[in-house]
Design an enzyme around this catalytic site. Structure first.
Site, PDB file in Angstrom:
ATOM      1  N   ALA A 104       0.749  -1.289  -0.160  1.00  0.00           N
ATOM      2  CA  ALA A 104      -0.137  -0.052  -0.035  1.00  0.00           C
ATOM      3  C   ALA A 104       0.840   1.185   0.056  1.00  0.00           C
ATOM      4  CB  ALA A 104      -0.880  -0.166   1.132  1.00  0.00           C
ATOM      5  N   THR A 105       2.248   1.208   0.811  1.00  0.00           N
ATOM      6  CA  THR A 105       2.759   2.461   0.734  1.00  0.00           C
ATOM      7  C   THR A 105       3.265   2.686  -0.495  1.00  0.00           C
ATOM      8  OG1 THR A 105       3.744   1.813   2.799  1.00  0.00           O
ATOM      9  CG2 THR A 105       5.088   3.158   1.488  1.00  0.00           C
ATOM     10  N   CYS A 155       4.083   1.817  12.630  1.00  0.00           N
ATOM     11  CA  CYS A 155       5.311   2.585  11.934  1.00  0.00           C
ATOM     12  C   CYS A 155       5.448   3.766  12.827  1.00  0.00           C
ATOM     13  CB  CYS A 155       4.896   3.268  10.659  1.00  0.00           C
ATOM     14  SG  CYS A 155       3.166   3.106  10.152  1.00  0.00           S
TER      15      CYS A 155
HETATM   16  C1  LIG Z   1      -0.792  -0.861   6.523  1.00  0.00           C
HETATM   17  C2  LIG Z   1      -1.151   0.480   5.903  1.00  0.00           C
HETATM   18  C3  LIG Z   1      -0.296   1.086   4.905  1.00  0.00           C
HETATM   19  C4  LIG Z   1       0.974   0.602   4.553  1.00  0.00           C
HETATM   20  O1  LIG Z   1       0.898  -0.754   3.639  1.00  0.00           O
HETATM   21  P1  LIG Z   1       2.011  -1.565   3.265  1.00  0.00           P
HETATM   22  O2  LIG Z   1       1.616  -2.525   2.368  1.00  0.00           O
HETATM   23  O3  LIG Z   1       2.517  -2.161   4.518  1.00  0.00           O
HETATM   24  O4  LIG Z   1       3.074  -0.677   2.622  1.00  0.00           O
HETATM   25  C5  LIG Z   1      -0.733   2.159   4.207  1.00  0.00           C
HETATM   26  N1  LIG Z   1      -1.993   2.841   4.718  1.00  0.00           N
HETATM   27  C6  LIG Z   1      -2.743   2.268   5.715  1.00  0.00           C
HETATM   28  C7  LIG Z   1      -4.043   2.912   5.875  1.00  0.00           C
HETATM   29  C8  LIG Z   1      -2.259   1.310   6.328  1.00  0.00           C
HETATM   30  O5  LIG Z   1      -3.179   0.916   7.240  1.00  0.00           O
END
Ligand SMILES: *Cc1c(COP(=O)(O)O)cnc(C)c1O
Length: 390
Positions: A74-75, A329
């Site tokens: 998601a990042t 984080c």
């Molecule tokens: C966990 C999370 C992310 C980061 O996701 P990754 O796949 O670990 O990079 C981004 N946005 C939200 C809202 C999250 O909960």
């Protein structure tokens, strides 16, 4: 026998569902082909598997397969959406509207874009964690190109009024992007009904593997254009180059398929357990729930325990329960959560809050155990601190 510590931190990550792992395994060994290899059966097979997974991921959010761009998580999807849109539409305008309780994966790219000349409005949330729609409406300018508001917050579980937000963005001629990492697979998300143009989510929050995610990019009404942030072999229709992580993508597809079938039952069950936990913990004096209780994910509760610092609480609890204060984080820092502070909580009370996030495998026994342990830990911590004061 309970496995300890009881895991109540599913907003940070979830265990891989055994059915997901089973689907993934052959793609590490026998079926190891590169999905971009066009000349032999190994490649075709991998491509076929990715195609199937892409359909399942798309189905979960009512999108078309071609609208799914696989990323490393998601990042990366958040970065691709924000930077990719900014770069493409900067000729039209450089103003982006977001809010102050977004995940760092949205806020940090926004800070980065500010250095490149973007103008960013960070909407404040109300004390319940939702944005004010009138304030959103009045923050548009002639140069606004994008609205980026998260679907559900990772720390307090509140769900934003997505349909209303997207309607305003559309009326104003801006694109609407949402980080839906905490919402997809937990509550119904439909990119068409919700009016979403771009949406980030991942596999590891929905019982898939870490290291894979997706960006939904609308193909019609309107067709969204995006500047790639990773150049290379032109994979993912040129929007994200790099050899696809086939096993993780296959697992992501399977995870989505399971969510389609089991989401409503899971939500009902987790909601009942969450309510039980919340009601019991609110029986402790000096406690309160953070964020809107109606518009909220069914498996999350964030509770403040007056006069009981979460650092001390977590230290007292960490053999028994895995919970967090704020997001994964941020947990390395001793700063109080910026999300809780944005709701108007003072430093002390923000530092005395815990997030409980339940999951697919959370049991009634685990909740009973957690209630007892948290209640004891809060009472002990408070006794200790009053002794210290004397
Ligand atoms: C966990 C999370 C992310 C980061 O996701 P990754 O796949 O670990 O990079 C981004 N946005 C939200 C809202 C999250 O909960």
């Amino acid at each position: 026998m309970l496995r300890l510590p009881v895991y109540l931190d599913h907003n940070a990550t979830t265990p891989c569902d055994p059915r997901v792992l089973e689907a993934m395994l052959p793609y590490f060994t026998e079926d190891f082909g590169n999905a971009a290899s066009r000349n032999h059966a190994y490649g075709w097979q991998a491509e076929e598997a990715v195609k199937y997974a892409r359909e399942k991921v798309a189905n979960l959010i009512s999108a078309e397969s071609q609208e799914i761009i696989f990323t490393s998580g998601a990042t990366e999807a958040d970065n691709l959406a924000l930077k990719g849109v900014f770069e493409t539409y900067v000729g039209k305008g450089n103003h982006i509207i977001t809010c102050n309780i977004e995940h760092r994966a949205v806020l940090d790219p926004c800070r980065h874009l500010e250095k490149l000349g973007a103008e960013i409005t960070y909407l404040k949330v109300k004390t319940d964690g939702l944005i004010d729609l009138d304030e959103l409406e009045s923050s548009f300018k002639s140069n606004t190109v994008l609205v980026g508001i998260m679907y559900a917050n990772n720390e307090i579980g509140t769900i934003m009024p997505i349909k209303e937000i997207s309607a305003i963005a559309k009326k104003k001629g801006a694109l609407f992007f949402t980080d839906a990492t905490q919402a997809v697979g937990k509550i119904p998300v439909d990119v068409n009904e919700d009016g979403i143009d771009l949406m980030a989510f991942n596999a590891h929050k929905i019982y898939g593997s870490k290291g894979v995610g997706a960006l939904y990019v609308r193909r019609k009404n309107p067709r969204v254009k995006l500047a790639a942030q990773m150049d290379g072999g032109g994979h993912e229709r040129g929007m994200r180059s790099g050899t696809l992580n086939v096993p993780a993508i296959v697992g992501f597809g399977r995870a989505c398929e399971i969510c389609i079938n089991e989401m409503s039952g899971d939500a009902q069950r987790m909601g009942d357990l969450r309510d039980k936990l919340e009601i019991a913990l609110l029986d402790i004096e000096g406690t309160s729930v953070n964020g809107n209780k109606q518009s909220r994910l069914p498996h999350v509760t964030n509770i403040s325990f007056k006069y009981a610092e979460s650092e001390g609480l977590m230290a007292a609890l960490n053999k028994d329960i895995a919970v967090s204060s704020g997001s994964a984080c941020m947990s390395a820092s001793l700063e109080p959560s910026y999300v809780l502070k944005a709701l108007g909580l003072g430093d002390d009370i923000a530092r005395s809050s815990l997030r409980f996030s339940l999951g697919r495998y959370t049991t009634n026994d685990e909740i009973d155990y957690s209630i007892e342990k948290v209640t004891n830990a809060v009472n002990q911590l408070r006794e200790m601190s009053t002794h210290l004061e004397k």
